[in-house]
Design an enzyme around this catalytic site. Sequence first.
Site, PDB file in Angstrom:
ATOM      1  N   CYS A 134       0.799  -1.226   0.000  1.00 35.73           N
ATOM      2  CA  CYS A 134       0.000   0.000   0.000  1.00 35.73           C
ATOM      3  C   CYS A 134       0.823   1.264   0.000  1.00 35.73           C
ATOM      4  O   CYS A 134       0.299   2.340  -0.256  1.00 35.73           O
ATOM      5  CB  CYS A 134      -0.916   0.026   1.216  1.00 35.73           C
ATOM      6  SG  CYS A 134      -2.067  -1.336   1.244  1.00 35.73           S
ATOM      7  N   HIS A 140      12.418   1.554   5.645  1.00 35.20           N
ATOM      8  CA  HIS A 140      12.160   0.137   5.405  1.00 35.20           C
ATOM      9  C   HIS A 140      12.601  -0.659   6.610  1.00 35.20           C
ATOM     10  O   HIS A 140      13.749  -0.578   7.025  1.00 35.20           O
ATOM     11  CB  HIS A 140      12.923  -0.327   4.169  1.00 35.20           C
ATOM     12  CG  HIS A 140      12.299  -1.519   3.508  1.00 35.20           C
ATOM     13  ND1 HIS A 140      12.047  -2.690   4.182  1.00 35.20           N
ATOM     14  CD2 HIS A 140      11.865  -1.702   2.235  1.00 35.20           C
ATOM     15  CE1 HIS A 140      11.487  -3.553   3.351  1.00 35.20           C
ATOM     16  NE2 HIS A 140      11.353  -2.977   2.165  1.00 35.20           N
ATOM     17  N   HIS A 164      -2.203  19.928   6.953  1.00 36.91           N
ATOM     18  CA  HIS A 164      -3.102  18.826   6.585  1.00 36.91           C
ATOM     19  C   HIS A 164      -2.380  17.488   6.664  1.00 36.91           C
ATOM     20  O   HIS A 164      -1.188  17.405   6.400  1.00 36.91           O
ATOM     21  CB  HIS A 164      -3.620  19.025   5.157  1.00 36.91           C
ATOM     22  CG  HIS A 164      -4.251  20.352   4.937  1.00 36.91           C
ATOM     23  ND1 HIS A 164      -5.463  20.698   5.479  1.00 36.91           N
ATOM     24  CD2 HIS A 164      -3.829  21.426   4.241  1.00 36.91           C
ATOM     25  CE1 HIS A 164      -5.752  21.938   5.124  1.00 36.91           C
ATOM     26  NE2 HIS A 164      -4.784  22.406   4.381  1.00 36.91           N
ATOM     27  N   HIS A 224      -2.781   7.022   5.282  1.00 34.31           N
ATOM     28  CA  HIS A 224      -3.316   5.940   4.461  1.00 34.31           C
ATOM     29  C   HIS A 224      -4.477   5.264   5.188  1.00 34.31           C
ATOM     30  O   HIS A 224      -4.356   4.852   6.334  1.00 34.31           O
ATOM     31  CB  HIS A 224      -2.205   4.936   4.181  1.00 34.31           C
ATOM     32  CG  HIS A 224      -2.696   3.618   3.673  1.00 34.31           C
ATOM     33  ND1 HIS A 224      -3.484   3.496   2.555  1.00 34.31           N
ATOM     34  CD2 HIS A 224      -2.531   2.364   4.141  1.00 34.31           C
ATOM     35  CE1 HIS A 224      -3.764   2.233   2.349  1.00 34.31           C
ATOM     36  NE2 HIS A 224      -3.199   1.522   3.290  1.00 34.31           N
ATOM     37  N   HIS A 267     -14.486   5.701   4.783  1.00 35.73           N
ATOM     38  CA  HIS A 267     -15.920   5.466   4.813  1.00 35.73           C
ATOM     39  C   HIS A 267     -16.513   5.415   3.406  1.00 35.73           C
ATOM     40  O   HIS A 267     -17.301   4.533   3.067  1.00 35.73           O
ATOM     41  CB  HIS A 267     -16.597   6.577   5.622  1.00 35.73           C
ATOM     42  CG  HIS A 267     -18.063   6.393   5.793  1.00 35.73           C
ATOM     43  ND1 HIS A 267     -18.987   6.928   4.934  1.00 35.73           N
ATOM     44  CD2 HIS A 267     -18.782   5.708   6.717  1.00 35.73           C
ATOM     45  CE1 HIS A 267     -20.205   6.586   5.321  1.00 35.73           C
ATOM     46  NE2 HIS A 267     -20.103   5.852   6.395  1.00 35.73           N
ATOM     47  N   ASN A 297     -10.658   0.839   1.803  1.00 34.84           N
ATOM     48  CA  ASN A 297      -9.211   0.849   1.707  1.00 34.84           C
ATOM     49  C   ASN A 297      -8.844   0.635   0.240  1.00 34.84           C
ATOM     50  O   ASN A 297      -8.918  -0.474  -0.270  1.00 34.84           O
ATOM     51  CB  ASN A 297      -8.626  -0.270   2.586  1.00 34.84           C
ATOM     52  CG  ASN A 297      -7.104  -0.353   2.482  1.00 34.84           C
ATOM     53  OD1 ASN A 297      -6.486   0.295   1.642  1.00 34.84           O
ATOM     54  ND2 ASN A 297      -6.511  -1.159   3.338  1.00 34.84           N
TER      55      ASN A 297
END
Lengths: 481, 429
Positions: A209, A288, A372, A376, A405, A409
Amino acid sequence: MAPLLTKRTYQFVVNNFLKLIFIPIALAVSSKADYIIQFYNSMHLTPLHLLCTTFLILYTLTVFLVSRPRPVYLVDYALFKPPRSYRASFAGFIEHARMGRLFSEPKSVHFQMKILERSGLGEETCLPPALHYIPPTPTMALAREEAELVIFSAMDSLFTKTGVKPRDIDILILNCSLFSPTPSLTASVINKYKMRSNIKSFNLSGMGCSAGLISIDLASDLLQKHPNSNAIVISTEILTPNSYLGKERAMLLPNCLFRMGGAAVLLSNRRSDRRRAKYRLSHVVRTHRGADDKSYGCVSQEEDDEGNVGIKLNIDLMAVAGEALKSNITAIGPLVLPASEQLLFAISLIMRKFFNSRSKPYIPDFKEAFEHFCIHAGGRAVIDELQKSLQLTNEQVEASRMALHRFGNTSSSSLWYELSYIESKGRMRKGDRVWQIAFGSGFKCNSAVWRCNRTIKLPVEGPWADCIDKYPVHVPDVVKL
Amino acid sequence: MVSSPITEGLIYDKKLSSVGPAYATDPDLVHEPGNLDLAMKLHYLRGIYYFERQAFEGLRILAIKEPMFDWLNKYPVTSGRFRRAESGRAYIKCNDCGVRFLEAKCDKTLEEWFQIRDASLEKLLVSNQIIGPELGFSPLVLIQLTKFKCGGTSMGLSWAHVLGDAFSAAEFLNMLGRLVAGQDLGPPFGLAQSLTKSVISNDLPKVVEDPIAVKRVEPVGDNWLTPTKFKLEPFYFDVTPTQLAHLQSKVGPKFGPFEAISAITWKCIAKIRGQEMGPNVVTICKKSEKENKVYGMLGNTQVVSVVKADFPIVDAEPSVLAKLMREEAFDIRDKINEAMERENGVVDYVVYGANLTFVNLEDAKFYDFEYRGQKPVRVSYRVDGVGDEGAVLVLPGPNEGEGRAVVAILPEEEIGGLEAELKKEGLIA
């Protein structure tokens, strides 16, 4: 009132330190003006001296200017809006699970119901046609169809919005973690839009992702090398081949949370795009944690006992994510935090390390660094966890919660749906800084920081256009099915 | 369902999915079927609309499904699922679960199909599912799209009678046609937020007889299947305009096609049953004169009336029977309403087949369903869950509805005899 005043004064002093000490220095210099002029006259500089000095200064200045990193502008981006006929209601999802492969496994169906109830997803998220069948029909042909629908509609929208011609694209990067056919999805884009033969194309798969920000990073690096170029980054996840058909609980979770989505982003380093670009890339920081075995194994694609392939999520996912976030924050902090916060953090660190103070570690206030936040939308748990650890207000995580919502995802493209939400609400002003954070298998935590280049005016064309007025909605902790 | 050698392989490539409302219905909304609706809950309408090639030509399945989402948005009740209130009364939770959608292919052309078509084959073109055993996972409406080898298509509508009568079901499907033609259907029908009918009555149930139009069956629980002594099967026959004229000459010019057909069929059934008097009580259902309060709204508003003959039917003149049906039928809906109310909506009744039932569907606008400008070449309907006494439906005929299509749903053993009798009367060639 008093502590706030102190805090604000401290921040003002530390953050504007250089500007503040400039005033006394300038005064000091001007008071010594005569002395300086005398000194200059005593040097008896010839015109040749002056010329060489000027050349040296100009040369140094030029080298400095040329070797600065090229600015990377985000001209605009377009998002895939799924058709209403792809909608997956909770009740429908559960009934399909019950009628399909899980017919003899009521416990698994019950488990999925519990997940959906607490997931933070709404009733309008979408699944591709193959997954609406009982049982799902994940063929290669349908996977390609989904890919073409998502990618091409986002691309068409991007071309319309930006006015750019497909033949003008110099770099094309696409990331799609779980579907990697031959010819690649990048190749199918190049074929569809008849792009140039010397286009630099990259197809990233398997990176999870957080791959969207990896693609941005790659694009940014390439734009440093190639002057006067632009790049399109496409982030998506194709769901058709990846529905888990077994009954193992740890692997059923992705079925419940992942939904259709895709984004196409146009980046450029051309001066002509300087005015019309929406954002400018400030930083990309990638962390990572793969060297750590626990992190490496916490999200893995494997076969269950019956041979069904699915993505297994380990129980310690939240803990691993927390660790990855800490690493990333440590790396990004010095780049983005104002001096006041860095000083406090440094003092706190020194106190704890050298003076063995038992005080809690100082958590820098990231609200000072950004206007802002786009976290994710991996799931409600991820957003809750980040809100807690970064001490963010409800409004700051609103974009993430609402994107989860409305769209579910959507993997690597979710950051862009969230950004679009903020724009659609009319909150994006020139100079605002945006922090995008994404987690992914590996385990990776990647961040990107953007600065808004021009105030985004309403109405904003995009996937939120027809429903932004309904938001924000209150998402109950548990939805009763 | 056991498939015979003929039917095996005839319908293949079956796929199951769902379609539902395009927009999310607000959470926790419900629809409470009224007493008359609940009285019909063990019955199911199964309709098949046959279209020639042009109607669905060139349309991929996704293109066919897409307008259905906007269509179903208008009727959120059809996508809901049943639940039981604390009192035991059933209500529909409008949770957008969806309408089941089946796709299938047939390796015959439409023409070939019409040649071999009979009652058992038609069962393959529409879902035979009932509500139950799990109320919460049983769709109320199922649509089957079968593509024939020539490109012709049949749309099978499986409709739970508790949602509404055949007139409602016809209008429901006609709305899809209108939407596809570009018409705006308007806002969705409203729903309730709380249960008002499911109040447990504290009055002791008075021991009163059930109204004559209904039959109380043993409790079926959550498996809404009519328990019957016999196996009921449908028997289709068409009445051409010529035959209709011949009939009306027998019965008298005062009476319409429905009364003429019903009177003669009643007499034929009486003959084959060989009972002394009967069947001398029949139920008659027809469209209500009153217009629906809200255009297109679903509900069981058809008139249910009962006729009692105090003379042996076998010897009666058809004109006398027709006169009886027209003049002596009394509307029994209030009694059914009361009976259901007494039982708090929990009792299991059968209406069609409690007595021999004649259903006048002449005014049902089946042939108004136009898909992309094409009307169906044939519409075939039957009812499942009919009681032992049987039912006869009179539908408009194809070709501008001049003739009539009749479906007699009777115990299997009676069908042969009925066919013979009808031949004698000239209803069948």
